[in-house]
Design a protein around this motif. Sequence first.
Motif, PDB file in Angstrom:
ATOM      1  N   ALA A   1       0.812  -1.218   0.000  1.00 27.42           N
ATOM      2  CA  ALA A   1       0.000   0.000   0.000  1.00 27.42           C
ATOM      3  C   ALA A   1       0.848   1.271   0.000  1.00 27.42           C
ATOM      4  N   GLY A   2       2.154   1.121  -0.311  1.00 27.10           N
ATOM      5  CA  GLY A   2       3.023   2.288  -0.436  1.00 27.10           C
ATOM      6  C   GLY A   2       3.941   2.566   0.730  1.00 27.10           C
ATOM      7  N   PHE A   3       4.044   1.607   1.652  1.00 27.29           N
ATOM      8  CA  PHE A   3       4.900   1.809   2.825  1.00 27.29           C
ATOM      9  C   PHE A   3       6.219   1.057   2.670  1.00 27.29           C
ATOM     10  N   PRO A   4       7.347   1.739   2.945  1.00 24.97           N
ATOM     11  CA  PRO A   4       7.481   3.056   3.577  1.00 24.97           C
ATOM     12  C   PRO A   4       7.651   4.236   2.608  1.00 24.97           C
ATOM     13  N   SER A   5       7.737   3.971   1.302  1.00 28.22           N
ATOM     14  CA  SER A   5       8.252   4.999   0.392  1.00 28.22           C
ATOM     15  C   SER A   5       7.329   6.195   0.175  1.00 28.22           C
ATOM     16  N   VAL A   6       6.009   6.004   0.163  1.00 28.69           N
ATOM     17  CA  VAL A   6       5.131   7.155  -0.080  1.00 28.69           C
ATOM     18  C   VAL A   6       5.151   8.125   1.112  1.00 28.69           C
ATOM     19  N   PRO A   7       5.044   7.670   2.358  1.00 33.23           N
ATOM     20  CA  PRO A   7       5.224   8.618   3.470  1.00 33.23           C
ATOM     21  C   PRO A   7       6.601   9.288   3.457  1.00 33.23           C
ATOM     22  N   ILE A   8       7.639   8.544   3.082  1.00 36.28           N
ATOM     23  CA  ILE A   8       8.972   9.140   2.980  1.00 36.28           C
ATOM     24  C   ILE A   8       8.978  10.253   1.934  1.00 36.28           C
ATOM     25  N   LYS A   9       8.322  10.006   0.808  1.00 36.44           N
ATOM     26  CA  LYS A   9       8.233  11.012  -0.259  1.00 36.44           C
ATOM     27  C   LYS A   9       7.488  12.264   0.209  1.00 36.44           C
ATOM     28  N   ILE A  10       6.488  12.083   1.064  1.00 40.94           N
ATOM     29  CA  ILE A  10       5.764  13.230   1.618  1.00 40.94           C
ATOM     30  C   ILE A  10       6.708  14.117   2.434  1.00 40.94           C
ATOM     31  N   PHE A  11       7.630  13.488   3.160  1.00 39.29           N
ATOM     32  CA  PHE A  11       8.597  14.240   3.960  1.00 39.29           C
ATOM     33  C   PHE A  11       9.801  14.698   3.153  1.00 39.29           C
ATOM     34  N   ARG A  12      10.127  13.945   2.099  1.00 37.67           N
ATOM     35  CA  ARG A  12      11.276  14.276   1.253  1.00 37.67           C
ATOM     36  C   ARG A  12      10.837  14.323  -0.210  1.00 37.67           C
ATOM     37  N   PRO A  13      10.170  15.406  -0.630  1.00 38.66           N
ATOM     38  CA  PRO A  13       9.654  15.493  -1.995  1.00 38.66           C
ATOM     39  C   PRO A  13      10.742  15.435  -3.063  1.00 38.66           C
ATOM     40  N   ASP A  14      11.992  15.713  -2.689  1.00 35.19           N
ATOM     41  CA  ASP A  14      13.085  15.690  -3.661  1.00 35.19           C
ATOM     42  C   ASP A  14      13.440  14.282  -4.131  1.00 35.19           C
TER      43      ASP A  14
END
Length: 235
Positions: A83-96
């Motif tokens: 369901a996108g964990f952990p990378s999507v929450p990480i992307k929310i914090f690190r949009p770069d």
Amino acid sequence: MLPNFELCCTEFLKYGIDDFDLEKYSKMNIYAEFLVEYNHKVNLTAITEPRDILVKHFIDSVVPLRFLSIQNEASIIDVGTGAGFPSVPIKIFRPDLKITLLDSLDKRITFLKLLCDKLDIEAEFVHGRAEDISKMTEYREKFDFSCARAVANLSTLSEYCLPFVNVGGSFISLKGPNEDISSAKGAIKLLGGELADVTDYEIDGEGRRLVQVKKVSQTPPKYPRNSAQIKKKPL
């Protein structure tokens, strides 16, 4: 859906994360609502209570950033992302960061495409098995990081994940507190890796172990093997 903004801030602060803001809260709230809604037709998670989603999915995904050194605009492939964990929450914090979401179930990939569209997040989506995709030229040893939050043992995860990582990059594994690290050292070395760091911490009173494996040489072409071989004869 999530607890209110102030309560979420307090929860993040418990784990040393002080850059949680209203924009991140808004995205995570949309994420949580869509996850629970979509979960009625596709099995994505057993965790559906608001605080549990906050802590066991979002905070659990983001806390490892405290212990990692990830350069700007690094590329990350999330192997078996679900369901996108952990990378999507990480992307929310690190949009770069540049994220690639890999999963073997097409229904999950469909969910992730819709989710990222709702969140206005750029990502690459790959439907397939890790052992097949990592043999493809466009994905083999092309990423700065691979990550996995999975129940398989470290030896098995290393065979799936290290072939994606370029030399000098790292494989990051989010594990439980009892993960046997020593038994995986031989497999890690065989696959071109080197155990770099192991960090133990807690989320909501439950132990976590973050394993960092540095890629020091190319993975031999015969790895990963097919899934039947991996299961029958782990490295």
